[in-house]
Design a protein around this motif. Structure first.
Motif, PDB file in Angstrom:
ATOM      1  N   LYS A 122      19.552  19.624  17.950  1.00 22.56           N
ATOM      2  CA  LYS A 122      18.006  19.541  17.623  1.00 22.56           C
ATOM      3  C   LYS A 122      17.385  21.216  17.639  1.00 22.56           C
ATOM      4  CE  LYS A 122      17.764  15.131  16.572  1.00 22.56           C
ATOM      5  NZ  LYS A 122      18.317  15.167  14.607  1.00 22.56           N
ATOM      6  N   PRO A 123      16.959  21.609  16.174  1.00 26.24           N
ATOM      7  CA  PRO A 123      16.392  22.747  15.815  1.00 26.24           C
ATOM      8  C   PRO A 123      15.424  23.429  17.529  1.00 26.24           C
ATOM      9  CG  PRO A 123      16.827  22.380  13.987  1.00 26.24           C
ATOM     10  CD  PRO A 123      16.916  20.694  14.747  1.00 26.24           C
ATOM     11  N   ALA A 124      14.612  23.209  17.514  1.00 22.18           N
ATOM     12  CA  ALA A 124      13.992  23.127  18.441  1.00 22.18           C
ATOM     13  C   ALA A 124      14.313  22.970  19.898  1.00 22.18           C
ATOM     14  CB  ALA A 124      12.511  22.158  18.402  1.00 22.18           C
ATOM     15  N   LEU A 125      14.551  22.360  20.445  1.00 23.53           N
ATOM     16  CA  LEU A 125      15.571  22.231  21.505  1.00 23.53           C
ATOM     17  C   LEU A 125      16.944  23.786  21.724  1.00 23.53           C
ATOM     18  CD1 LEU A 125      16.440  20.907  24.088  1.00 23.53           C
ATOM     19  CD2 LEU A 125      17.730  19.635  22.945  1.00 23.53           C
ATOM     20  N   ALA A 126      18.054  23.962  20.754  1.00 17.44           N
ATOM     21  CA  ALA A 126      18.280  25.484  20.677  1.00 17.44           C
ATOM     22  C   ALA A 126      17.576  25.972  20.708  1.00 17.44           C
ATOM     23  CB  ALA A 126      18.992  24.770  19.293  1.00 17.44           C
ATOM     24  N   ALA A 127      16.340  26.179  20.055  1.00 23.38           N
ATOM     25  CA  ALA A 127      15.695  27.555  20.237  1.00 23.38           C
ATOM     26  C   ALA A 127      14.946  27.748  21.978  1.00 23.38           C
ATOM     27  CB  ALA A 127      14.198  27.426  18.801  1.00 23.38           C
ATOM     28  N   ALA A 128      14.376  26.383  21.966  1.00 17.33           N
ATOM     29  CA  ALA A 128      13.823  27.099  23.277  1.00 17.33           C
ATOM     30  C   ALA A 128      15.400  27.275  24.806  1.00 17.33           C
ATOM     31  CB  ALA A 128      13.585  25.587  23.849  1.00 17.33           C
ATOM     32  N   ILE A 129      16.518  26.984  24.399  1.00 19.92           N
ATOM     33  CA  ILE A 129      17.237  26.660  25.852  1.00 19.92           C
ATOM     34  C   ILE A 129      17.757  28.072  25.280  1.00 19.92           C
ATOM     35  CG2 ILE A 129      19.032  26.137  26.056  1.00 19.92           C
ATOM     36  CD1 ILE A 129      18.944  23.599  25.497  1.00 19.92           C
ATOM     37  N   LEU A 130      18.463  28.964  24.069  1.00 23.21           N
ATOM     38  CA  LEU A 130      18.591  30.000  23.542  1.00 23.21           C
ATOM     39  C   LEU A 130      17.767  31.091  24.032  1.00 23.21           C
ATOM     40  CD1 LEU A 130      20.775  29.716  20.483  1.00 23.21           C
ATOM     41  CD2 LEU A 130      21.015  29.872  23.121  1.00 23.21           C
ATOM     42  N   ALA A 131      15.626  30.816  24.098  1.00 24.05           N
ATOM     43  CA  ALA A 131      15.505  32.093  24.675  1.00 24.05           C
ATOM     44  C   ALA A 131      15.066  32.004  25.713  1.00 24.05           C
ATOM     45  CB  ALA A 131      14.097  31.318  23.900  1.00 24.05           C
ATOM     46  N   HIS A 167      15.864  17.341  28.181  1.00 29.06           N
ATOM     47  CA  HIS A 167      14.939  18.386  26.863  1.00 29.06           C
ATOM     48  C   HIS A 167      13.818  18.294  26.636  1.00 29.06           C
ATOM     49  CE1 HIS A 167      18.968  16.754  25.179  1.00 29.06           C
ATOM     50  NE2 HIS A 167      19.003  17.585  25.729  1.00 29.06           N
ATOM     51  N   ASN A 168      12.522  16.694  27.240  1.00 29.74           N
ATOM     52  CA  ASN A 168      11.889  16.726  26.845  1.00 29.74           C
ATOM     53  C   ASN A 168      10.421  18.009  27.583  1.00 29.74           C
ATOM     54  OD1 ASN A 168      11.426  14.550  24.378  1.00 29.74           O
ATOM     55  ND2 ASN A 168      11.555  13.631  26.345  1.00 29.74           N
ATOM     56  N   ARG A 169      11.117  18.272  29.259  1.00 27.40           N
ATOM     57  CA  ARG A 169      11.154  19.221  29.203  1.00 27.40           C
ATOM     58  C   ARG A 169      10.734  21.267  29.701  1.00 27.40           C
ATOM     59  NH1 ARG A 169       8.132  20.711  32.377  1.00 27.40           N
ATOM     60  NH2 ARG A 169       9.028  21.448  34.638  1.00 27.40           N
ATOM     61  N   ILE A 170      11.883  20.591  28.687  1.00 30.77           N
ATOM     62  CA  ILE A 170      12.569  22.859  28.083  1.00 30.77           C
ATOM     63  C   ILE A 170      11.417  22.336  26.738  1.00 30.77           C
ATOM     64  CG2 ILE A 170      14.060  23.523  26.963  1.00 30.77           C
ATOM     65  CD1 ILE A 170      15.853  22.584  28.559  1.00 30.77           C
ATOM     66  N   LEU A 171      11.606  22.050  26.240  1.00 27.65           N
ATOM     67  CA  LEU A 171      10.659  21.462  24.679  1.00 27.65           C
ATOM     68  C   LEU A 171       8.992  22.170  25.192  1.00 27.65           C
ATOM     69  CD1 LEU A 171      12.039  18.879  22.581  1.00 27.65           C
ATOM     70  CD2 LEU A 171      12.157  21.598  22.709  1.00 27.65           C
ATOM     71  N   GLU A 172       8.470  21.145  26.209  1.00 27.63           N
ATOM     72  CA  GLU A 172       6.771  21.083  26.838  1.00 27.63           C
ATOM     73  C   GLU A 172       7.008  21.957  27.744  1.00 27.63           C
ATOM     74  OE1 GLU A 172       6.550  17.562  29.461  1.00 27.63           O
ATOM     75  OE2 GLU A 172       6.519  16.573  27.764  1.00 27.63           O
ATOM     76  N   ALA A 173       7.801  22.656  28.354  1.00 28.51           N
ATOM     77  CA  ALA A 173       7.615  24.437  29.112  1.00 28.51           C
ATOM     78  C   ALA A 173       7.347  25.149  27.859  1.00 28.51           C
ATOM     79  CB  ALA A 173       8.377  24.594  29.982  1.00 28.51           C
ATOM     80  N   GLU A 174       8.342  25.379  26.776  1.00 30.94           N
ATOM     81  CA  GLU A 174       8.351  26.518  25.515  1.00 30.94           C
ATOM     82  C   GLU A 174       6.783  26.113  24.837  1.00 30.94           C
ATOM     83  OE1 GLU A 174       9.814  28.732  22.685  1.00 30.94           O
ATOM     84  OE2 GLU A 174      10.276  28.612  25.257  1.00 30.94           O
ATOM     85  N   GLN A 175       6.649  25.301  24.578  1.00 32.81           N
ATOM     86  CA  GLN A 175       5.419  24.841  23.859  1.00 32.81           C
ATOM     87  C   GLN A 175       4.047  25.410  24.591  1.00 32.81           C
ATOM     88  OE1 GLN A 175       5.414  20.801  22.940  1.00 32.81           O
ATOM     89  NE2 GLN A 175       7.001  21.257  21.407  1.00 32.81           N
ATOM     90  N   ALA A 176       4.032  24.822  25.990  1.00 37.60           N
ATOM     91  CA  ALA A 176       3.183  25.276  27.331  1.00 37.60           C
ATOM     92  C   ALA A 176       2.834  27.426  27.463  1.00 37.60           C
ATOM     93  CB  ALA A 176       3.505  24.772  27.915  1.00 37.60           C
ATOM     94  N   GLY A 177       4.163  27.714  26.391  1.00 40.07           N
ATOM     95  CA  GLY A 177       4.633  29.392  26.506  1.00 40.07           C
ATOM     96  C   GLY A 177       4.806  29.174  28.269  1.00 40.07           C
ATOM     97  N   ASN A 178       5.375  28.778  28.993  1.00 39.24           N
ATOM     98  CA  ASN A 178       6.311  29.087  30.488  1.00 39.24           C
ATOM     99  C   ASN A 178       7.028  28.122  30.200  1.00 39.24           C
ATOM    100  OD1 ASN A 178       6.462  29.812  32.963  1.00 39.24           O
ATOM    101  ND2 ASN A 178       4.944  27.592  33.151  1.00 39.24           N
ATOM    102  N   ARG A 179       8.436  28.457  29.980  1.00 41.44           N
ATOM    103  CA  ARG A 179       9.972  27.834  30.272  1.00 41.44           C
ATOM    104  C   ARG A 179      10.134  27.411  31.829  1.00 41.44           C
ATOM    105  NH1 ARG A 179      10.974  33.220  25.958  1.00 41.44           N
ATOM    106  NH2 ARG A 179      10.361  32.132  23.945  1.00 41.44           N
ATOM    107  N   LEU A 180      11.429  27.311  31.220  1.00 41.39           N
ATOM    108  CA  LEU A 180      11.813  26.461  32.981  1.00 41.39           C
ATOM    109  C   LEU A 180      12.861  27.852  32.731  1.00 41.39           C
ATOM    110  CD1 LEU A 180      12.622  22.990  32.241  1.00 41.39           C
ATOM    111  CD2 LEU A 180      10.134  24.218  33.481  1.00 41.39           C
ATOM    112  N   THR A 181      12.844  27.805  34.385  1.00 45.19           N
ATOM    113  CA  THR A 181      14.100  28.670  35.047  1.00 45.19           C
ATOM    114  C   THR A 181      15.680  27.689  35.143  1.00 45.19           C
ATOM    115  OG1 THR A 181      12.662  28.354  37.763  1.00 45.19           O
ATOM    116  CG2 THR A 181      11.934  29.861  36.047  1.00 45.19           C
ATOM    117  N   GLY A 182      15.884  29.048  35.582  1.00 44.81           N
ATOM    118  CA  GLY A 182      16.940  28.244  36.157  1.00 44.81           C
ATOM    119  C   GLY A 182      17.637  27.763  37.331  1.00 44.81           C
ATOM    120  N   ASP A 183      16.569  27.802  37.913  1.00 46.97           N
ATOM    121  CA  ASP A 183      16.421  26.702  39.356  1.00 46.97           C
ATOM    122  C   ASP A 183      15.781  25.814  38.926  1.00 46.97           C
ATOM    123  OD1 ASP A 183      17.491  28.962  40.599  1.00 46.97           O
ATOM    124  OD2 ASP A 183      15.563  30.402  41.976  1.00 46.97           O
TER     125      ASP A 183
END
Length: 566
Positions: free
Chosen positions: A279-288, A313-329
């Motif tokens: 999905k576009p939103a997920l692709a953008a969030a992962i690449l960002a 997927h939901n965790r990454i999208l929620e973190a992106e929307q909250a402006g606090n992206r998940l780290t690799g760890d």
């Protein structure tokens, strides 16, 4: 010698003068038998195919126009072990065509990789099908069902071929500013106005200029299609080599998730290519996110059950929307927790949370079923992760009519397809091979190559064949984009039954271009294999009858209900 456009057209042309009717200014016009617009793989392959024919080379004047800088392709010299993120899987039929025109000899073989096996499975039910080149009776000099190579490697080889054919005029860094039609009394040929001031008059105008084709717009050829709600992530992946107890990295893997298929394509013992449709939103969030997130998500996407992938997927999208992206760890911790919840042993081939960047894997005896999954990705090559939207598009015709006459389309200018089967470039090369053949035949017969009589057989040969395959790819995308249980049961049953018939799978591979030629003997083999498969299928008729009686009604009713919403 300069002359008026109203003079009789001869086989060899000299520049002529076009007089602007509103002024006394005269513009020099260069005549060509064929003008190819577009210097991508399809356009360059067509120029090479025409130039490789002695009859065409000695009779026709041909020009190729490309807006980009082809010197960047011609001088492309990447570091050892570094690979471009745009790759194509060339079928053996496509390779045979490239060998015939002399282009394959210029391909850097060390930057290609044979695909000997394929593992494809359902992301929800885990129903699986395997394809192997060993099921085909391939010639000794043919290795694998297809061969993966970077698009730049192919384009560079075609430019090297054209460098040896001086009769093909290649103009790069040159844009087509407009295309107009000459008056009927002067022949009605297309006139191409270029940004360097030149005007080319084309007996035949060939559009190899991609999805937004100016040639198609000039010819007023309508198209139909739609955009998928899907974005493709591409990247070049780093991973450890296969261990001593495993086979080489020559297996392609593809898992169909409800959000889209993810494919792992081998390039070298320690590098592979990714094409992940999601999905576009997920692709953008992962690449960002930070670079370490994508490798961990790739490993998880091939291993974790669908319910856990949806959670990630939901965790990454929620973190992106909250402006606090998940780290690799953080992603690693989430994956480890999901593995624990599914009772995935840390030593299992399905465990990925333990992998570290640059880690050396596969030193001992590999886990069970390790070759059913791709190697664990440790990192992506810098600068390679990217994404692009996916769409379906097919023109209503491949040749122009009436005021748009003397035009023909090939490759992406004529059709754009979902990459799930990796057949986009192969379809384009098949177009090129077919069109080049008909042009060659027209020259031998003394015919005008721009007439509908010459071009119609090309569109008759290619249109239905392309549309048939494009429709299959589109239906596969829609079929595997749902988690509706009756549909999942039906597609899983079909996949598992098909996997039991090696002869039928071999026929499918051969029909998809895994054989290097399409002669009568090969066609006879295909029908023989298909016949054997249907004969074997009669042995499971009782099973089919039972399945139909027990679940058929439920499945059909469910599928009909699902199909009404598509």
């Amino acid at each position: 010698m300069l002359r008026s456009c109203s003079t009789v057209v001869r086989r060899r042309y000299q520049p002529v003068l076009l007089r602007n009717l509103s002024s006394t200014a005269e513009v020099q016009c260069e005549d060509y038998d064929a003008v190819i617009v577009g210097g991508g793989p399809a356009g360059l392959a067509l120029a090479g195919a025409l130039g490789s024919s002695p009859a065409v080379r000695d009779s026709l004047k041909i020009s190729l126009i490309e807006a980009g800088d082809l010197s960047k392709v011609r001088d492309w010299s990447p570091a050892s072990g570094a690979f471009s993120n745009r790759v194509s899987s060339l079928t053996n039929a496509s390779q045979a065509f490239l060998k015939d025109i002399g282009a394959w000899a210029h391909v850097e073989q060390e930057r290609t990789c044979p695909i000997e096996d394929m593992e494809v499975w359902d992301g929800i039910s885990d129903a699986r099908i395997q394809f192997s080149a060993s099921d085909l009776s391939l010639p000794p000099d043919v290795h694998g069902m297809s061969r993966l190579t970077e698009n730049l490697n192919l384009q560079r080889s075609l430019l090297r071929l054209l460098a040896d054919i001086p009769s093909i005029h290649v103009s790069d860094k040159t844009k087509v500013t407009s295309i107009v039609r000459q008056s009927e009394e002067h022949g009605g040929w297309p006139l191409l106005h270029l940004d360097d001031g030149r005007v080319l008059r084309a007996r035949l105008l060939i559009g190899a200029d991609g999805f937004n084709s100016p040639v198609r717009n000039y010819a007023k050829i309508d198209s139909f299609g739609w955009s998928y709600d899907t974005q493709a992530i591409v990247a070049t992946l780093n991973h450890a080599p296969r261990g001593a107890f495993q086979g080489p990295n020559t297996t392609a893997y593809q898992r169909f998730l409800p959000t889209g298929p993810i494919a792992f394509l081998p390039l070298s013992p320690t590098s592979s290519s990714l094409v992940w449709s999601t999905k576009p939103a997920l692709a953008a969030a992962i690449l960002a996110s930070e670079p370490s997130v994508l490798p961990r998500m790739i490993n998880a996407a091939f291993r974790l059950p669908d319910i856990s992938m949806r959670y990630l997927h939901n965790r990454i999208l929620e973190a992106e929307q909250a402006g606090n992206r998940l780290t690799g760890d953080q992603v690693r911790e989430e994956v480890a927790w999901r593995e624990s919840s599914h009772a995935i042993d840390a030593a299992s081939a399905y465990a990925s949370s333990h992998v570290e960047e640059g880690a050396i894997e596969n030193l001992g005896i590999p886990p069970e079923d390790s070759e059913s999954l791709p190697p664990l990705v440790t990192s992506t090559q810098p600068g390679t992760p990217a994404s692009f939207p996916l769409r379906f598009n097919h023109t209503e015709s491949y040749i122009g009519e009436g005021l748009g006459g003397r035009t023909v389309l090939v490759g992406d200018a004529a059709h754009t397809v979902h990459p799930l089967a990796g057949q986009g470039l192969n379809l384009g090369l098949a177009d090129v091979e077919c069109l080049a053949k008909h042009i060659n035949d027209a020259v031998l017969n003394g015919s005008d190559i721009g007439t509908r009589t010459v071009l119609l057989p090309y569109t008759q040969d290619r249109y239905f064949e392309n549309h048939k395959l494009m429709s299959v790819f589109d239906k596969l995308h829609k079929l595997y984009s749902t988690s509706f249980e009756p549909v999942v049961q039906a597609r899983s049953m079909g996949l598992e039954v098909l996997n039991e018939f090696d002869t039928l799978k071999a026929a499918i591979m051969m029909n998809a271009g895994s054989q290097p030629s399409k002669n009568k003997d090969m066609r006879a083999t295909v029908f023989g294999l298909a016949g054997s498969a249907f004969e074997a299928a009669s042995g499971v008729k009782k099973f089919a009858d039972v399945a139909t009686g027990a679940v058929g009604g439920i499945l059909v009713k469910g599928i009909q209900q699902w199909s009404r919403t598509q």
